[in-house]
Design a protein around this motif. Structure first.
Motif, PDB file in Angstrom:
ATOM      1  N   GLN A  28     -29.538  17.159  16.296  1.00 23.42           N
ATOM      2  CA  GLN A  28     -30.170  15.914  15.866  1.00 23.42           C
ATOM      3  C   GLN A  28     -30.629  16.111  14.423  1.00 23.42           C
ATOM      4  O   GLN A  28     -31.438  16.999  14.136  1.00 23.42           O
ATOM      5  CB  GLN A  28     -31.350  15.585  16.774  1.00 23.42           C
ATOM      6  CG  GLN A  28     -31.874  14.199  16.563  1.00 23.42           C
ATOM      7  CD  GLN A  28     -32.949  13.851  17.578  1.00 23.42           C
ATOM      8  OE1 GLN A  28     -33.684  14.719  18.057  1.00 23.42           O
ATOM      9  NE2 GLN A  28     -33.059  12.589  17.909  1.00 23.42           N
ATOM     10  N   ARG A  29     -30.090  15.296  13.520  1.00 28.55           N
ATOM     11  CA  ARG A  29     -30.383  15.451  12.102  1.00 28.55           C
ATOM     12  C   ARG A  29     -31.867  15.267  11.808  1.00 28.55           C
ATOM     13  O   ARG A  29     -32.511  14.387  12.352  1.00 28.55           O
ATOM     14  CB  ARG A  29     -29.568  14.457  11.269  1.00 28.55           C
ATOM     15  CG  ARG A  29     -28.089  14.798  11.224  1.00 28.55           C
ATOM     16  CD  ARG A  29     -27.356  13.920  10.238  1.00 28.55           C
ATOM     17  NE  ARG A  29     -27.896  14.051   8.890  1.00 28.55           N
ATOM     18  CZ  ARG A  29     -27.489  14.972   8.006  1.00 28.55           C
ATOM     19  NH1 ARG A  29     -26.559  15.833   8.336  1.00 28.55           N
ATOM     20  NH2 ARG A  29     -28.015  15.014   6.803  1.00 28.55           N
ATOM     21  N   ASP A  31     -33.075  14.206   8.995  1.00 31.91           N
ATOM     22  CA  ASP A  31     -33.292  13.005   8.186  1.00 31.91           C
ATOM     23  C   ASP A  31     -32.894  11.714   8.886  1.00 31.91           C
ATOM     24  O   ASP A  31     -32.911  10.645   8.286  1.00 31.91           O
ATOM     25  CB  ASP A  31     -32.541  13.128   6.856  1.00 31.91           C
ATOM     26  CG  ASP A  31     -31.044  13.335   7.038  1.00 31.91           C
ATOM     27  OD1 ASP A  31     -30.547  13.302   8.183  1.00 31.91           O
ATOM     28  OD2 ASP A  31     -30.357  13.536   6.021  1.00 31.91           O
ATOM     29  N   ALA A  32     -32.550  11.798  10.162  1.00 30.68           N
ATOM     30  CA  ALA A  32     -32.102  10.598  10.884  1.00 30.68           C
ATOM     31  C   ALA A  32     -33.287   9.704  11.243  1.00 30.68           C
ATOM     32  O   ALA A  32     -34.328  10.188  11.683  1.00 30.68           O
ATOM     33  CB  ALA A  32     -31.341  10.987  12.144  1.00 30.68           C
ATOM     34  N   GLN A  38     -25.075  14.802  16.317  1.00 28.43           N
ATOM     35  CA  GLN A  38     -23.759  15.007  15.731  1.00 28.43           C
ATOM     36  C   GLN A  38     -23.341  16.457  15.888  1.00 28.43           C
ATOM     37  O   GLN A  38     -24.173  17.337  16.072  1.00 28.43           O
ATOM     38  CB  GLN A  38     -23.734  14.608  14.255  1.00 28.43           C
ATOM     39  CG  GLN A  38     -24.484  15.561  13.336  1.00 28.43           C
ATOM     40  CD  GLN A  38     -24.347  15.157  11.875  1.00 28.43           C
ATOM     41  OE1 GLN A  38     -24.436  13.991  11.534  1.00 28.43           O
ATOM     42  NE2 GLN A  38     -24.140  16.133  11.016  1.00 28.43           N
ATOM     43  N   GLU A  61     -25.819  25.435   9.539  1.00 29.91           N
ATOM     44  CA  GLU A  61     -26.419  24.404  10.384  1.00 29.91           C
ATOM     45  C   GLU A  61     -26.896  24.905  11.737  1.00 29.91           C
ATOM     46  O   GLU A  61     -27.800  24.323  12.325  1.00 29.91           O
ATOM     47  CB  GLU A  61     -25.426  23.248  10.582  1.00 29.91           C
ATOM     48  CG  GLU A  61     -25.124  22.518   9.283  1.00 29.91           C
ATOM     49  CD  GLU A  61     -24.292  21.264   9.459  1.00 29.91           C
ATOM     50  OE1 GLU A  61     -24.034  20.854  10.616  1.00 29.91           O
ATOM     51  OE2 GLU A  61     -23.903  20.696   8.437  1.00 29.91           O
ATOM     52  N   GLU A 123     -30.806  21.389   8.737  1.00 34.72           N
ATOM     53  CA  GLU A 123     -30.309  20.025   8.861  1.00 34.72           C
ATOM     54  C   GLU A 123     -30.644  19.391  10.206  1.00 34.72           C
ATOM     55  O   GLU A 123     -30.666  18.176  10.324  1.00 34.72           O
ATOM     56  CB  GLU A 123     -28.789  20.000   8.655  1.00 34.72           C
ATOM     57  CG  GLU A 123     -28.404  20.304   7.236  1.00 34.72           C
ATOM     58  CD  GLU A 123     -26.989  19.910   6.893  1.00 34.72           C
ATOM     59  OE1 GLU A 123     -26.484  18.922   7.457  1.00 34.72           O
ATOM     60  OE2 GLU A 123     -26.386  20.611   6.070  1.00 34.72           O
ATOM     61  N   PHE A 124     -30.847  20.222  11.232  1.00 26.57           N
ATOM     62  CA  PHE A 124     -31.126  19.698  12.567  1.00 26.57           C
ATOM     63  C   PHE A 124     -32.572  19.981  12.959  1.00 26.57           C
ATOM     64  O   PHE A 124     -33.104  21.045  12.661  1.00 26.57           O
ATOM     65  CB  PHE A 124     -30.195  20.339  13.606  1.00 26.57           C
ATOM     66  CG  PHE A 124     -28.734  20.026  13.410  1.00 26.57           C
ATOM     67  CD1 PHE A 124     -28.294  18.736  13.142  1.00 26.57           C
ATOM     68  CD2 PHE A 124     -27.783  21.031  13.530  1.00 26.57           C
ATOM     69  CE1 PHE A 124     -26.947  18.454  12.983  1.00 26.57           C
ATOM     70  CE2 PHE A 124     -26.420  20.750  13.374  1.00 26.57           C
ATOM     71  CZ  PHE A 124     -26.005  19.458  13.101  1.00 26.57           C
TER      72      PHE A 124
END
Length: 159
Positions: A28-29, A31-32, A38, A61, A123-124
């Motif tokens: 799960q990003r 910044d989402a 993804q 990642e 990132e996640f």
């Protein structure tokens, strides 16, 4: 105002990572703004081939070391997606209209303890394993056709 159709696609590599149970890694990003997941993916640097980029992104990642995966398959064609119009000027400094991706299917040989998403450029914010067929339902809507193509490309290797 930039004509979106004149912008190039960002060259990227994507990874579908299967565990021993046939499930796929998703993150799960950070910044989402929506709860979307993804598979690992990222840009191909200048002078780098797609598979080298994929392994680099894997580490960046997921924290998974290269010796903890084995290559099963490579998607036969590059796959493309377009960003929604409202994101084109906001993502990647407005240089790209979307991505052209080379996808790799890897078998994960490690244990969950080998995964550490708290990497240098994290990132996640979370990760999990999901059934492959659920991928199109858990990602952002604009990537759904892409994920359906990835699933089709790797279907012979999925349970």
């Amino acid at each position: 105002m930039t004509d979106i159709a004149t912008l190039p696609y960002r060259p990227c590599a994507g990874l579908m990572i299967l565990n021993a149970d046939g499930k796929v890694f998703v993150g799960q990003r950070i910044d989402a703004e929506v709860e979307a997941w993804q598979m690992p993916q990222g840009g191909i640097d200048a002078g780098e081939d797609a598979q080298t980029a994929a392994i680099r992104e894997l580490g960046e990642e997921t924290g998974i070391a290269p010796d903890k995966v084995e290559l099963i398959a490579i998607a036969p064609d590059e796959l493309f997606y377009d960003l929604p119009e409202e994101l084109v000027g906001k993502v990647w400094k407005g240089k790209w209209r979307g991505q052209r991706q080379r996808w790799f299917l890897y078998r994960f040989l490690g244990s969950d303890a080998d995964i550490d998403i708290a990497t240098e450029h994290q990132e996640f914010k979370d990760w999990t394993w999901v059934e492959p067929h659920t991928l199109p339902d858990v990602i952002v809507a604009f990537k759904k056709p892409l994920y359906e193509q990835v699933l089709a490309a790797f279907a012979p290797h999925l349970r």
